[in-house]
Enzyme design. Structure first.
Site, PDB file in Angstrom:
ATOM      1  CG  HIS A 107     -31.289  31.160  -5.011  1.00 28.07           C
ATOM      2  ND1 HIS A 107     -31.371  29.790  -4.985  1.00 28.07           N
ATOM      3  CD2 HIS A 107     -30.164  31.460  -4.292  1.00 28.07           C
ATOM      4  CE1 HIS A 107     -30.361  29.286  -4.297  1.00 28.07           C
ATOM      5  NE2 HIS A 107     -29.603  30.268  -3.881  1.00 28.07           N
TER       6      HIS A 107
ATOM      7  CG  HIS B 147     -23.777  32.398   3.782  1.00 26.52           C
ATOM      8  ND1 HIS B 147     -22.771  32.632   2.854  1.00 26.52           N
ATOM      9  CD2 HIS B 147     -24.922  32.236   3.055  1.00 26.52           C
ATOM     10  CE1 HIS B 147     -23.287  32.626   1.640  1.00 26.52           C
ATOM     11  NE2 HIS B 147     -24.596  32.389   1.734  1.00 26.52           N
TER      12      HIS B 147
END
EC number: 1.13.11.16
Length: 316
Positions: free
Chosen positions: A182, A118
């Site tokens: 993140h 992805h």
């Protein structure tokens, strides 16, 4: 041959854009920003796309983990609802790109059967509607599997790719995919249980049940993180904005002195995905000064990410 025209689009990615959990308001806000980037890309109408993207142990494994790799053929693995199947990779252009990078004293591997996840496919689908809509040269930038090389080598990679692309006489869009701050749940050599270790080292395929379990774990981790629970490192909007300001103001060379440990401490282990942005901006900057647009940023705990978008064009 005429000089290439080049443009850039960098954007965060998240499997949670395709999963239950995030609030509709958040998804609508991000989709609005992506739509603006999509309009920019459509107006530019590239002949060729070059992606700089990470991998999440779906195509690259510790049995042989290169810092950089150019794909001369590639296929999406179909994780998290993204496209599964071959990409339109112009093999001759890809091998020429790899050769030019090596000639520029940047060591890069070549893959004639690259699997991309992805991290590569999501921005292609978001920007073009179809991952196979444009010819694409995928460039893998290791951003997850430590030890990682210094940031200055990432900038050197991008500059070498950009210098080569400038001479193709094409309309070239460079994409950087990942980040910003993140710290999602990602297995490591030091902490992975045996099954996960087999996967990240040997590339043992996941069963359907294992993929479903991983997806459920990601959804649960995001739910806990958004509610202020869990052990994941917090987002760092100040760090994210400082990084974006650096890019917006053409101060890319400053990343050369960044320490890898400092990046992880400030913005989480997966903040290293900003390497893809550095490579993409370095590729564009190889043509001269640039100007950024579509300046979007939102700290999005529901996606476990500081989510950002930038577009850019050369001004010189």
């Amino acid at each position: 041959m005429a000089k290439s025209q080049m443009a850039l689009c960098c954007m965060s990615h998240s499997p949670l854009l395709n999963l239950p959990g995030p609030a509709q308001e958040l998804l609508d806000d991000i989709e609005g920003a992506i739509a603006a980037a999509r309009e920019f890309v459509a107006a530019f109408d590239p002949d060729l796309v070059v992606t700089f993207s990470p991998d999440h142990y779906n195509g690259f494994f510790y049995r042989a983990m290169p810092p950089f790799c150019v794909g001369t053929a590639a296929a999406g693995v179909g994780d998290y609802g993204t496209y599964q199947g071959p990409l339109d990779v112009p093999a001759d252009l890809a091998i020429d790109c790899a050769r030019a990078v090596l000639d520029s004293d940047v060591d890069v591997a070549v893959s004639a059967a690259m699997d991309v996840d992805h991290g590569t496919v999501q921005p292609l689908q978001k920007l073009f509607g179809d991952a196979t809509a444009k010819p694409v040269i995928p460039v893998f930038v290791n951003s997850v599997a430590t030890p990682l090389g210094p940031m200055r080598r990432v900038r050197a990679l991008g500059a070498a790719v950009g210098t080569h692309l400038a001479g193709l006489g094409k309309r070239v869009l460079v994409i950087g995919s990942g980040g910003l701050s993140h710290d999602p749940p990602v297995p490591t050599l030091a902490t992975a249980p045996p099954a996960a270790l087999d996967r990240i080292v040997r590339g043992v395929p996941m069963t359907t049940e294992q993929r479903q379990a991983r997806q459920a774990a990601v959804i649960e981790a995001a739910r806990e993180f958004a509610s202020g629970q869990g052990a994941l490192a917090p987002l760092n909007p100040d760090w994210d904005r400082a990084f974006l300001d650096l890019l917006d103001n053409g101060r890319l060379a400053e990343v050369d002195s960044w320490d890898n440990r400092w990046i992880a401490e400030q913005a989480g282990n997966s903040a290293h995905e900003v390497r893809t942005w550095v490579a993409a901006f370095a590729a564009l900057a190889a043509q001269g000064k640039y100007e950024t647009g579509n300046r979007y940023y939102r700290a999005a705990p529901e996606l476990i990410a500081g989510f950002a978008i930038r577009t850019a064009v050369c001004t010189s």
